[in-house]
Design a protein around this motif. Structure first.
Motif, mmCIF file in Angstrom:
data_model
loop_
_atom_site.group_PDB
_atom_site.id
_atom_site.type_symbol
_atom_site.label_atom_id
_atom_site.label_comp_id
_atom_site.label_asym_id
_atom_site.label_seq_id
_atom_site.Cartn_x
_atom_site.Cartn_y
_atom_site.Cartn_z
ATOM 1 N N TRP A 1 -129.893 78.048 16.386
ATOM 2 C CA TRP A 1 -128.592 77.749 15.802
ATOM 3 C C TRP A 1 -127.531 77.479 16.865
ATOM 4 C CZ3 TRP A 1 -127.768 75.520 11.580
ATOM 5 C CH2 TRP A 1 -128.591 75.737 10.480
ATOM 6 N N PHE A 2 -127.595 78.161 17.989
ATOM 7 C CA PHE A 2 -126.650 77.869 19.069
ATOM 8 C C PHE A 2 -126.832 76.416 19.518
ATOM 9 C CE2 PHE A 2 -125.574 77.267 23.482
ATOM 10 C CZ PHE A 2 -124.274 77.752 23.527
ATOM 11 N N THR A 3 -128.073 76.028 19.774
ATOM 12 C CA THR A 3 -128.382 74.669 20.234
ATOM 13 C C THR A 3 -127.982 73.635 19.193
ATOM 14 O OG1 THR A 3 -130.228 75.552 21.512
ATOM 15 C CG2 THR A 3 -130.247 73.169 21.074
ATOM 16 N N ILE A 4 -128.330 73.910 17.939
ATOM 17 C CA ILE A 4 -128.025 72.984 16.847
ATOM 18 C C ILE A 4 -126.527 72.750 16.738
ATOM 19 C CG2 ILE A 4 -127.959 72.832 14.310
ATOM 20 C CD1 ILE A 4 -130.788 74.276 14.478
ATOM 21 N N MET A 5 -125.756 73.822 16.705
ATOM 22 C CA MET A 5 -124.317 73.672 16.507
ATOM 23 C C MET A 5 -123.612 73.083 17.723
ATOM 24 S SD MET A 5 -123.477 74.043 13.542
ATOM 25 C CE MET A 5 -124.506 74.340 12.150
ATOM 26 N N PHE A 6 -124.123 73.350 18.904
ATOM 27 C CA PHE A 6 -123.571 72.734 20.107
ATOM 28 C C PHE A 6 -123.789 71.215 20.047
ATOM 29 C CE2 PHE A 6 -123.422 71.471 24.549
ATOM 30 C CZ PHE A 6 -122.282 72.127 24.986
ATOM 31 N N CYS A 7 -125.029 70.808 19.775
ATOM 32 C CA CYS A 7 -125.347 69.377 19.692
ATOM 33 C C CYS A 7 -124.619 68.708 18.534
ATOM 34 C CB CYS A 7 -126.856 69.178 19.535
ATOM 35 S SG CYS A 7 -127.816 69.600 20.996
ATOM 36 N N PHE A 8 -124.552 69.396 17.383
ATOM 37 C CA PHE A 8 -123.882 68.838 16.215
ATOM 38 C C PHE A 8 -122.386 68.668 16.481
ATOM 39 C CE2 PHE A 8 -122.298 69.421 11.690
ATOM 40 C CZ PHE A 8 -122.657 68.148 11.271
ATOM 41 N N SER A 9 -121.800 69.557 17.244
ATOM 42 C CA SER A 9 -120.380 69.439 17.585
ATOM 43 C C SER A 9 -120.125 68.206 18.441
ATOM 44 C CB SER A 9 -119.894 70.703 18.307
ATOM 45 O OG SER A 9 -119.998 71.819 17.453
ATOM 46 N N ILE A 10 -121.007 67.943 19.378
ATOM 47 C CA ILE A 10 -120.880 66.725 20.192
ATOM 48 C C ILE A 10 -121.036 65.502 19.299
ATOM 49 C CG2 ILE A 10 -121.868 65.365 22.083
ATOM 50 C CD1 ILE A 10 -122.850 68.092 23.279
ATOM 51 N N TYR A 11 -122.069 65.526 18.459
ATOM 52 C CA TYR A 11 -122.326 64.422 17.532
ATOM 53 C C TYR A 11 -121.100 64.143 16.663
ATOM 54 C CZ TYR A 11 -124.287 61.988 13.472
ATOM 55 O OH TYR A 11 -124.519 61.094 12.460
ATOM 56 N N MET A 12 -120.552 65.208 16.062
ATOM 57 C CA MET A 12 -119.406 65.039 15.165
ATOM 58 C C MET A 12 -118.169 64.536 15.915
ATOM 59 S SD MET A 12 -120.171 65.351 12.028
ATOM 60 C CE MET A 12 -118.461 65.145 11.521
ATOM 61 N N ALA A 13 -117.978 64.981 17.140
ATOM 62 C CA ALA A 13 -116.834 64.504 17.920
ATOM 63 C C ALA A 13 -116.920 62.989 18.108
ATOM 64 C CB ALA A 13 -116.785 65.211 19.274
ATOM 65 N N TYR A 14 -118.070 62.502 18.512
ATOM 66 C CA TYR A 14 -118.236 61.058 18.690
ATOM 67 C C TYR A 14 -118.100 60.314 17.368
ATOM 68 C CZ TYR A 14 -119.642 61.364 23.572
ATOM 69 O OH TYR A 14 -119.650 61.562 24.921
ATOM 70 N N LEU A 15 -118.738 60.846 16.321
ATOM 71 C CA LEU A 15 -118.692 60.168 15.028
ATOM 72 C C LEU A 15 -117.275 60.134 14.467
ATOM 73 C CD1 LEU A 15 -120.130 58.794 12.667
ATOM 74 C CD2 LEU A 15 -120.570 61.080 11.704
ATOM 75 N N TYR A 16 -116.580 61.245 14.528
ATOM 76 C CA TYR A 16 -115.249 61.322 13.945
ATOM 77 C C TYR A 16 -114.254 60.422 14.694
ATOM 78 C CZ TYR A 16 -111.082 63.074 11.717
ATOM 79 O OH TYR A 16 -109.910 63.157 11.015
ATOM 80 N N ILE A 17 -114.379 60.345 15.990
ATOM 81 C CA ILE A 17 -113.490 59.459 16.751
ATOM 82 C C ILE A 17 -113.777 57.999 16.415
ATOM 83 C CG2 ILE A 17 -113.029 58.582 19.082
ATOM 84 C CD1 ILE A 17 -113.140 61.550 19.974
ATOM 85 N N LYS A 18 -115.048 57.676 16.277
ATOM 86 C CA LYS A 18 -115.432 56.299 15.972
ATOM 87 C C LYS A 18 -115.168 55.944 14.510
ATOM 88 C CE LYS A 18 -119.020 53.043 17.069
ATOM 89 N NZ LYS A 18 -118.887 52.495 18.379
#
Length: 153
Positions: A53-70
């Motif tokens: 869950w630590f790994t998942i949420m860390f990666c998902f946070s990066i993913y969401m940052a890029y997606l939300y900005i775009k």
């Protein structure tokens, strides 16, 4: 800098979801109810869940940052909100209330939401889409664990 700020916001929200979910499960994985269940032979050791869950949420946070900005679209916001709610309530439904069948429906719904992220935005995010794969893979495993418990208890 804009991406880093978005990453921090999503990191706080995502780890907040984990904290709320953990609180709502009320010591669930260590209860007599859970430990006495017939669990799948492929159930990972307890420590694996924390690392995953630590790994998942860390990666998902990066993913969401890029997606939300775009793409700060309503669709992205709704999917993220659905993901948040489904992720949090599964813990309560499964571990606290012992509603295994409803838990399976919730985790399948969560898997569909994450699959939607994975498939619908792959053209926009290209290789950054790989950041959501750990979440999707883990949900497939977790869904199988939930289903095993439902059908073998």
């Amino acid at each position: 800098m804009k991406t880093f700020k978005a990453f921090l916001v999503f990191l706080i929200i995502n780890f907040g979801a984990l904290a709320i979910g953990s609180w709502l499960m009320n010591n669930g994985p260590r209860t007599e109810w859970y430990t006495s269940l017939n669990q799948a032979p492929w159930t990972p050791a307890g420590w694996v869940f924390g690392v995953a869950w630590f790994t998942i949420m860390f990666c998902f946070s990066i993913y969401m940052a890029y997606l939300y900005i775009k793409m700060p679209t309503t669709k992205v916001k709704i999917l993220f909100f659905m993901q948040f709610v489904l992720n949090v309530i599964w813990n309560f439904i499964f571990f606290n209330q012992h509603l295994v069948a409803l838990g399976l429906a919730v985790i399948i719904s969560l898997t569909v939401v994450i699959a939607t992220f994975l498939l619908d935005f792959k053209n926009e995010l290209k290789t950054k889409t790989l950041l959501i794969l750990p979440y999707f893979i883990w949900l497939c495993i977790a869904t199988s664990l939930n289903a095993y418990i439902l059908f073998n208890n």
